[in-house]
Design a protein around this motif. Sequence first.
Motif, mmCIF file in Angstrom:
data_model
loop_
_atom_site.group_PDB
_atom_site.id
_atom_site.type_symbol
_atom_site.label_atom_id
_atom_site.label_comp_id
_atom_site.label_asym_id
_atom_site.label_seq_id
_atom_site.Cartn_x
_atom_site.Cartn_y
_atom_site.Cartn_z
ATOM 1 N N UNK A 127 24.775 49.976 68.846
ATOM 2 C CA UNK A 127 23.939 50.017 70.055
ATOM 3 C C UNK A 127 23.953 51.395 70.732
ATOM 4 N N UNK A 128 24.701 52.354 70.162
ATOM 5 C CA UNK A 128 24.610 53.738 70.612
ATOM 6 C C UNK A 128 25.780 54.277 71.419
ATOM 7 N N UNK A 129 26.636 53.389 71.989
ATOM 8 C CA UNK A 129 27.730 53.885 72.817
ATOM 9 C C UNK A 129 28.783 54.579 71.944
ATOM 10 N N UNK A 130 29.289 55.700 72.459
ATOM 11 C CA UNK A 130 30.310 56.462 71.721
ATOM 12 C C UNK A 130 31.678 56.240 72.380
ATOM 13 N N UNK A 131 32.633 55.780 71.582
ATOM 14 C CA UNK A 131 33.980 55.534 72.107
ATOM 15 C C UNK A 131 34.982 56.541 71.585
ATOM 16 N N UNK A 132 35.819 57.042 72.481
ATOM 17 C CA UNK A 132 36.875 57.990 72.114
ATOM 18 C C UNK A 132 38.229 57.321 72.306
ATOM 19 N N UNK A 133 39.203 57.720 71.500
ATOM 20 C CA UNK A 133 40.562 57.231 71.741
ATOM 21 C C UNK A 133 41.602 58.249 71.322
ATOM 22 N N UNK A 134 42.636 58.341 72.128
ATOM 23 C CA UNK A 134 43.885 59.017 71.760
ATOM 24 C C UNK A 134 44.970 57.995 72.044
ATOM 25 N N UNK A 135 45.735 57.608 71.028
ATOM 26 C CA UNK A 135 46.836 56.667 71.276
ATOM 27 C C UNK A 135 48.140 57.277 70.779
ATOM 28 N N UNK A 136 49.229 56.892 71.418
ATOM 29 C CA UNK A 136 50.551 57.421 71.052
ATOM 30 C C UNK A 136 51.005 56.872 69.706
ATOM 31 N N UNK A 137 51.617 57.702 68.894
ATOM 32 C CA UNK A 137 52.198 57.259 67.633
ATOM 33 C C UNK A 137 51.243 57.425 66.464
ATOM 34 N N UNK A 138 51.710 56.955 65.295
ATOM 35 C CA UNK A 138 50.875 56.998 64.089
ATOM 36 C C UNK A 138 50.265 55.618 63.933
ATOM 37 N N UNK A 139 49.110 55.401 64.549
ATOM 38 C CA UNK A 139 48.565 54.041 64.614
ATOM 39 C C UNK A 139 47.050 54.089 64.440
ATOM 40 N N UNK A 140 46.644 54.182 63.185
ATOM 41 C CA UNK A 140 45.213 54.352 62.928
ATOM 42 C C UNK A 140 44.397 53.144 63.370
ATOM 43 N N UNK A 141 44.888 51.945 63.090
ATOM 44 C CA UNK A 141 44.062 50.793 63.452
ATOM 45 C C UNK A 141 44.043 50.597 64.971
ATOM 46 N N UNK A 142 45.135 50.970 65.647
ATOM 47 C CA UNK A 142 45.141 50.930 67.120
ATOM 48 C C UNK A 142 44.157 51.940 67.698
ATOM 49 N N UNK A 143 44.112 53.129 67.093
ATOM 50 C CA UNK A 143 43.205 54.164 67.593
ATOM 51 C C UNK A 143 41.762 53.695 67.433
ATOM 52 N N UNK A 144 41.475 53.064 66.303
ATOM 53 C CA UNK A 144 40.122 52.554 66.071
ATOM 54 C C UNK A 144 39.778 51.467 67.095
ATOM 55 N N UNK A 145 40.724 50.547 67.308
ATOM 56 C CA UNK A 145 40.491 49.462 68.274
ATOM 57 C C UNK A 145 40.313 50.034 69.680
ATOM 58 N N UNK A 146 41.097 51.087 70.008
ATOM 59 C CA UNK A 146 41.007 51.689 71.337
ATOM 60 C C UNK A 146 39.648 52.371 71.526
ATOM 61 N N UNK A 147 39.172 53.036 70.489
ATOM 62 C CA UNK A 147 37.859 53.684 70.570
ATOM 63 C C UNK A 147 36.760 52.629 70.722
ATOM 64 N N UNK A 148 36.950 51.515 70.031
ATOM 65 C CA UNK A 148 36.015 50.395 70.143
ATOM 66 C C UNK A 148 35.957 49.882 71.587
#
Lengths: 365, 155
Positions: free
Chosen positions: B82-103
Amino acid sequence: MYVSVKGGEQAIENAHAWLDEARRGDTNIAEINVAQIREQLSLSVNRVMAEGSLYDPDLAALAIKQSRGDLIEAIFLIRAYRTTLPRFGYSNAIDTSAMACERRVSATFKDIPGGQILGPTFDYTHRLIDFKLAAEGNAKKASKRDNSVDKMPRVSDFLNREGLMEAVIDNGDTPADLTREPLELPANRSLRLQSLARADEGFLLSLAYSTQRGYARNHAFVGELRIGLVDVVMDIPELGFDIDIGEIQVTECETVNQFTGSKTQPPQFTRGYGLVLGQTERKAISMALVDRAMRWEELGEDDEGAPAQDAEFVLYHSDNIQATGFLEHIKLPHYVDFQAELELIRQLREDAETNLSNTEDAHEQ
Amino acid sequence: MDDTTENSFSVDERREWMSLLAKSSEGAIKQYLKDIVPPPSFSYLRQPEVGSVMVRGKTSGTGAAFNLGEMTVTRCVLRLSTGEVGHAYVQGRRKSCAEAAAMVDALMQSKYANAVRLTVLNPLQADKQRQNTDRAQKAAATKVDFFTMARGEDT
């Protein structure tokens, strides 16, 4: 002449296989997992994070497992790993005044706003082996007490207000970073503090102890020691504003040391500073004492020739990874170097013998 | 993006939710996010990437800055269909968390903002609050109460 030697591949492979087996130990005993190390050997984890200079408890725990509990080996693994990471940037300076303190004590004032908070400390334990720990499931629950949200102002601020304490000035300079450029001397205080924050705890402890025993004596009080969580804030360029990127535990120690003064300035207390990743109290206090000792020149004190005053000596010998790298390399093959030595000593002995027999010949005549 | 009032937000609000997401515990965002149906489709603008940030401290707490040591951080940027851009920076080595946070960051800019606040951000905030209170109360229990002993004859 030397003959190059190739080989040992099979021996190395087998040695590493045995290392794997030895790491696992007796297979009748349950294998330890990384989360257990992280949770139950947390002070080892903290030391590895501090001296590995990378805050990541899971990674430090894994390194401890891989190194069979050899912490310097674990620190080595962390240092090697961190060089593979892209650097996203630098955080804003953490605000330790806003720390959520788990421990906060002052040895200089009894009644401080916010109070003396002991936290989970070994202090006041009797240092007797607790055989109950050999059995399982006996951990006590921590007590709780409703906390009024007491502010915990810096103890040094009380002395500041009266002008009794040396002023601290933020000149706004960008600090040098020894992970980007090699250490060069003379090193300013910011660079010294970075170096000390990742230095070997044992080395700093001994140096700090030497200052207490009289080598560069500057009697230190622990003005304040605090351990707790602080937010790490970073500017995100692509967003144009800053956010918290995480929360880390740190240990901070501020010492109050004896005086400096001049004809124009009345005497003031001076300061040493220690700040270390994780719960690392012994290291933070040691760091503050060594930091203070290295400030002799700036504070107009005498060079007593004490080891802790010698920035070059301290900074070039406090990194346990540099030290262990150079120390341990001498056990690796030096066959060619040694062969040269061998040739040399044989030649010297031969020359000496020839000289000797010539002299004897001369006497006989 | 629609111009409706429900997806308007200030920088301060966004800073607050991004900070909360950065400090969330492992797996928590994903756990709460799974109650959002259907999962939105997205494409990466920046794949989850692990890196480090050099943390700075200040001499004596308030003086000149110095480099204390690094921490691991994972970042991610994605765009919803739908066009919205999500950014994330999360602590640690957590790729799936970073993706979820950007979502979550992207959804908070969408018409689902209120739903995401209720199902993800509020529970995360409550978790954090619980941990903070727990720690503060344990610390408070170790606060020393001094008893003053009156000595001597003076009154």
